[in-house]
Write a protein that holds these residues in place. Structure first.
Motif, PDB file in Angstrom:
ATOM      1  N   LEU A 383       0.853  -1.183   0.000  1.00 22.81           N
ATOM      2  CA  LEU A 383       0.000   0.000   0.000  1.00 22.81           C
ATOM      3  C   LEU A 383       0.894   1.240   0.000  1.00 22.81           C
ATOM      4  O   LEU A 383       1.679   1.442   0.922  1.00 22.81           O
ATOM      5  N   LEU A 384       0.760   2.045  -1.023  1.00 18.80           N
ATOM      6  CA  LEU A 384       1.566   3.257  -1.155  1.00 18.80           C
ATOM      7  C   LEU A 384       0.857   4.454  -0.527  1.00 18.80           C
ATOM      8  O   LEU A 384      -0.302   4.740  -0.828  1.00 18.80           O
ATOM      9  N   ILE A 385       1.566   5.131   0.351  1.00 16.86           N
ATOM     10  CA  ILE A 385       1.114   6.425   0.850  1.00 16.86           C
ATOM     11  C   ILE A 385       2.138   7.454   0.393  1.00 16.86           C
ATOM     12  O   ILE A 385       3.293   7.416   0.817  1.00 16.86           O
ATOM     13  N   ARG A 386       1.726   8.334  -0.499  1.00 12.35           N
ATOM     14  CA  ARG A 386       2.676   9.314  -1.028  1.00 12.35           C
ATOM     15  C   ARG A 386       3.160  10.236   0.087  1.00 12.35           C
ATOM     16  O   ARG A 386       2.417  10.569   1.012  1.00 12.35           O
ATOM     17  N   GLU A 387       4.410  10.644  -0.009  1.00  9.83           N
ATOM     18  CA  GLU A 387       5.036  11.396   1.075  1.00  9.83           C
ATOM     19  C   GLU A 387       4.309  12.710   1.367  1.00  9.83           C
ATOM     20  O   GLU A 387       4.250  13.144   2.522  1.00  9.83           O
ATOM     21  N   ASN A 388       3.756  13.329   0.336  1.00 10.14           N
ATOM     22  CA  ASN A 388       3.066  14.589   0.584  1.00 10.14           C
ATOM     23  C   ASN A 388       1.712  14.390   1.272  1.00 10.14           C
ATOM     24  O   ASN A 388       1.052  15.355   1.654  1.00 10.14           O
TER      25      ASN A 388
END
Length: 428
Positions: A383-388
């Motif tokens: 699951l990707l959570i973008r850094e921004n």
């Protein structure tokens, strides 16, 4: 689960055992002792040469005879090193017998004996003549967890219990795991093993280990409270940060510089695809790629480095997570100590073969992108959570507390994700 980047969290109740106290190991003829057991006894006698007949806690019915307790014996020695204390040593996580009755025989002399370790515990001695038996129950409970889950412990792990240790008024409720500083690794006839010591810690000491790392907190404890031998004092009135306030600054500096080495925990977590189809349901019943918690970090890294090239990967459009309030707290810790430092973090279900690995753009080798933030292989989800979006993600989860009505669902539009938090594991 570094415990092992693993945190083992099976429950807070000790299962009652019925130990017998034997005062003389010579009641069993040496020739009849199991070879792995003899190796452990020999290692202990090198440390305690004057104590040929230590107190021995023994389950009435051995595990290999249908009993419930995995440890055949727990040896208890009286030590005067640093401070007067009892030194408990388990016998049964390694292969005592070498004949397959409990553990598969080691493939070579260099291979681990059984699970490759035994547990030890040092308890500060008061004026008692005989050692308390409650630590034996603790060691049996932890061992049951290892046997049930196949999750091996390593130094730096932490174990959550939740109940006060020994007496109702104790502030110690959890354990950190370290190498026993006096019992060195040994070669037994059934393979190699090492001795891992558990040390009782407070709630804030546990949380500091989760946010930073177990070895770092253990180093601070050795310098201030526990001594080099890490003798547990269940009556100690102050935590590390109360007795040495400057250590809190050290921990925060370590987190800021290094992040956390806790790459994952065993938890109450499950996930489903929001738009799952019948064909996908069949795929989701496959084995989890993360099959062995003992090498979780290495497996995550290896699977990502390989790009999962040999495995079928799908990219769902939406995911629904379900967890308990404690697991939601781990998500906050993972953002602060892992994701913001470019590290991955995994929640592995303690109820079934299922896992969720959270990543950001900086984690190499993943199968997720900004346009495909979810990747599924069997029962393993990336699951990707973008850094921004990390701050927004953290802020929404941080609103959760024990006073809120549960279940409660948190919704995210990017990625298309829901997290439903339940009050207990029966609903997950």
């Amino acid at each position: 689960m570094n415990t092992a980047n693993v945190q083992h969290s099976e429950g807070s109740r000790f299962i009652q055992t019925t130990p017998q106290v034997k005062s003389d190991l010579n009641l069993i003829e040496p020739a009849a002792l199991a070879p792995g057991y003899k190796a452990i006894v020999s290692a202990c006698h090198k440390l305690y040469p004057e104590q040929k007949n230590p107190v021995t806690l023994s389950a009435v019915t051995k595990f290999w005879m249908g009993g419930r307790d995995p440890l055949d014996y727990i040896l208890v020695f009286a030590s005067q090193d640093e401070v007067s204390h009892w030194h408990y040593v388990s016998c049964g996580l390694s292969d005592l017998h070498g004949d397959g009755r409990v553990h598969p025989p080691a493939m070579s002399a260099q291979a681990p004996s059984g699970y490759g370790f035994e547990l030890t515990f040092r308890l500060k001695r008061l004026d008692e003549v005989m050692p308390p038996t409650w630590p034996g129950k603790v060691l049996q409970t932890i061992s049951k967890y290892v046997f049930k889950t196949e999750n091996k412990l390593v130094a730096g792990d932490h174990i959550t219990e939740g109940e006060p240790l020994g007496v109702p008024t104790s502030k110690l409720k959890h354990f950190l795991v370290d190498e026993d500083s006096q019992l060195e690794p040994i070669q037994s006839p059934a393979g190699q093993l090492r001795f891992l010591q558990i040390y009782g810690v407070t709630e804030d000491e546990l949380k500091a280990a989760q946010r930073w790392n177990g070895p770092g907190i253990l180093r601070l404890l050795k310098k201030t409270i526990g001594g080099n031998l890490l003798v547990t004092d269940i009556y100690r009135p102050l935590s590390l940060f109360e007795s040495a306030p400057e250590t809190r600054v050290m921990v925060e500096a370590g987190i800021a510089k290094e992040g956390s080495n806790l790459c994952g925990v065993a938890s109450l977590i499950s996930w489903t695809e929001s738009d799952v189809t019948a064909s996908r349901e069949k795929e989701l019943t496959g084995e989890c790629a993360l099959s062995n918690w003992a090498s979780l970090s290495q497996q995550c890294d290896r699977l990502m480095d390989d790009g999962l090239n040999s495995r079928h990967v799908s990219h769902p459009r939406g995911i629904a997570l379900a967890c308990d309030l404690e697991t939601a707290g781990y998500l906050i810790l993972s953002i602060q100590g892992r994701l913001k430092h470019g590290f991955h973090f995994t929640l592995k279900s303690i109820k079934k073969e299922s896992a969720v690995t959270f990543v950001t753009e900086r984690v190499a080798g993943t199968q997720v992108t900004a346009s495909k933030p979810f990747a599924v292989q069997g029962t393993w989800l990336q699951l990707l959570i973008r850094e921004n979006l990390l701050d927004t993600f953290q802020e929404k989860i941080s609103r959760m507390n024990s006073n809120m009505a549960l279940p409660h669902t948190i919704r995210f539009e990017e990625p298309k994700l829901t997290i439903t938090i339940f009050s207990d594991g029966s609903q997950i």
